[in-house]
Scaffold this motif. Structure first.
Motif, short mmCIF file in Angstrom:
data_model
loop_
_atom_site.label_atom_id
_atom_site.label_comp_id
_atom_site.label_asym_id
_atom_site.label_seq_id
_atom_site.Cartn_x
_atom_site.Cartn_y
_atom_site.Cartn_z
N SER A 195 0.95 -1.25 -0.01
CA SER A 195 -0.15 0.01 0.02
C SER A 195 0.99 1.36 -0.09
CB SER A 195 -0.91 -0.12 1.22
OG SER A 195 -1.45 1.20 1.50
N ASP A 199 1.71 2.56 3.34
CA ASP A 199 2.50 1.61 4.21
C ASP A 199 3.61 2.55 4.89
OD1 ASP A 199 3.19 -1.70 4.44
OD2 ASP A 199 4.86 -0.36 4.59
N PRO A 200 3.90 2.40 6.19
CA PRO A 200 4.88 3.21 6.64
C PRO A 200 6.19 3.14 6.22
CG PRO A 200 4.07 1.59 8.29
CD PRO A 200 3.13 1.45 7.02
N VAL A 201 6.62 1.94 5.63
CA VAL A 201 8.10 2.19 5.15
C VAL A 201 7.89 2.64 3.68
CG1 VAL A 201 10.01 0.56 4.18
CG2 VAL A 201 8.25 -0.25 6.09
#
Lengths: 372, 76
Positions: free
Chosen positions: B38, B41-43
């Motif tokens: 996504s 997504d934090p990364v």
């Protein structure tokens, strides 16, 4: 197939771990370059033989390899972490929880590691005390309604907390005047409705004063050289912000929380870790590769999907395959209303209509290249 | 707090256009066939990935040492 695909580059490379092992054996046995090359070729031969053939049904092998040992699992059992005991779901209920991708685990739990400089008993005990969430209701001696002044009177058990508590009540409750005198706080509401006042009292009691939101209890234990804090309740993002916490190792057993804080790849790692741990606790030896495959499928879409009718199995493209799994009529009716087409490209559909399934040798077609 | 430091998070690297093309040609696939990640997504937020980008993920594996995985960034 074109000639290009015959030389698939990753087929020529052994996994780095195997190469390392060959290197180690070579050193130990003092092999010369020629012998080492021969060893490498032998290893490669065995490795290529050990791999699955293209079109092998690995999904069903993984399913069997996990399910059979899982039938041996204890049904309703609880596991106590640490001597004081935090109750943790384990065994079959936990395994189901992981693969069904439940939104919140039955027993949410965090494992907090400490940075090296704080890795000692006193710091651990201090931090454990600090992270436990304390609400107003835990910190007072008495609370009462004063109907003459439409006020709620709170007697705080620790005088030093009066200021903090007063500030928090001021910030989170609207339309009130908050006053304090020594160990008493009085909240004067602008309404004279007793019901409203009661509601306000309940709200104030549930306000969080110190600690990390959602952490109900915390226990310190020692594992080898590390001091570990186990908590009941999780709040990964807030705990990772605490200075003394080692952000490298700290984790929670809540897969969705991991996904939102650390990303989908971390969620995949946790699925593998938790599922394997759950099975190994009961001495069931399931190969990592099967669990890895399941975790890869569960995270394929970029979000954590459950195995089952609302997740992976419900997302199949074939109508017949979905109908064969669960809720047959629902799928058939929906598909006929929407005028959907099934191209018969999967396994289930072809079994149903009695054709060769596209798996194993059935996967391949012969195409004759006629001479021009 | 740096989430990429956590041992659960493998190394994510964004591919440039050339590498992306090479990857798709090597496996003879389209972007739609790749596993997804996504854009929220934090990364990915950390890396600044955009829709349609491909991230290369270097996972540590118990059986193979290190394995490489790819994900395409999707809206979500």
């Amino acid at each position: 197939m074109s000639e290009k695909s015959q030389t698939n580059s990753h087929e020529d490379n052994l996994p780095s771990k195997l190469l390392e092992e060959v290197e180690n054996v070579g050193k130990e046995m003092r092999l010369n370059a020629e012998k080492k090359q021969k060893l490498l070729e032998e290893v490669k031969k065995v490795y290529l033989q050990g791999r699955f053939e293209p079109a092998e049904g690995i999904g069903i092998i993984a399913a069997q390899s996990i399910s059979e040992p899982a039938t041996q699992m204890t049904m309703r059992t609880y596991h106590f972490a640490g001597t004081a005991g935090i109750r943790v779901t384990y065994g079959l209920p936990r395994l189901i929880e992981i693969f069904d991708a439940k939104k919140t685990p039955e027993t949410p739990m965090m494992t907090i590691y400490l940075k090296r400089e704080s890795n000692n008993a006193t710091e651990a005990a201090k931090l454990a005390e600090f992270v436990i969430e304390k609400k107003v209701m835990n910190l007072i001696n008495r609370i009462s309604l004063n109907l003459n002044e439409n006020a709620i009177e709170i007697e705080v058990s620790d005088k030093r907390r009066v200021d903090v508590m007063q500030r928090i009540i001021k910030e989170s409750v609207k339309n009130v005047n908050v006053r304090s005198r020594e160990d008493k706080i009085s909240v004067i509401a602008k309404t004279d409705d007793v019901k409203e006042l009661q509601k306000l009292k309940e709200k104030i009691l549930m306000l969080s004063v110190t600690g990390v939101k959602g952490i109900k209890n915390a226990l310190v234990r020692k594992e080898e050289d590390d001091w570990i804090i186990n908590t009941i309740g999780t709040n990964l993002s807030d705990v990772l912000k605490i200075k003394e916490v080692d952000e490298k190792k700290t984790f929670t057993n809540d897969i969705y929380e991991i996904e939102s804080v650390l990303g989908i790849e971390a969620a995949r790692s946790v699925i593998i870790r938790e599922a394997l741990k759950t099975m190994q606790e009961q001495a069931l030896d399931v190969d990592v590769r099967y669990v890895t495959l399941v975790a890869d499928i569960m995270t394929f879409s970029g979000a954590v999907d459950s195995i089952g009718r609302y997740g992976v199995a419900g997302a199949k493209t074939s109508i017949l395959a979905r109908a064969a799994f669960e809720e047959t009529i629902k799928h058939l009716v929906k598909a006929s209303i929407r005028n959907e087409i099934d191209n018969l490209q999967g396994i289930f559909e072809n079994v149903m209509v009695g054709q060769i399934v596209p798996a194993g040798t059935g996967m391949f077609d012969l195409i004759v290249r006629s001479e021009e | 707090m740096d989430i990429t430091k956590n041992e659960l998070v493998p190394k994510h690297v964004l591919l440039n256009d050339n590498e992306k093309k090479e990857l798709l040609e090597k496996y003879r696939i389209t972007l739609r066939q790749l596993p997804r990640i996504s854009s929220n997504d934090p990364v990915i937020q950390n890396l600044g990935g955009k829709l349609g980008d491909v991230v290369k993920i270097g996972r540590k594996s118990a059986v193979a040492g290190e394995t490489v995985y790819y994900r395409v960034v999707i809206k979500g």
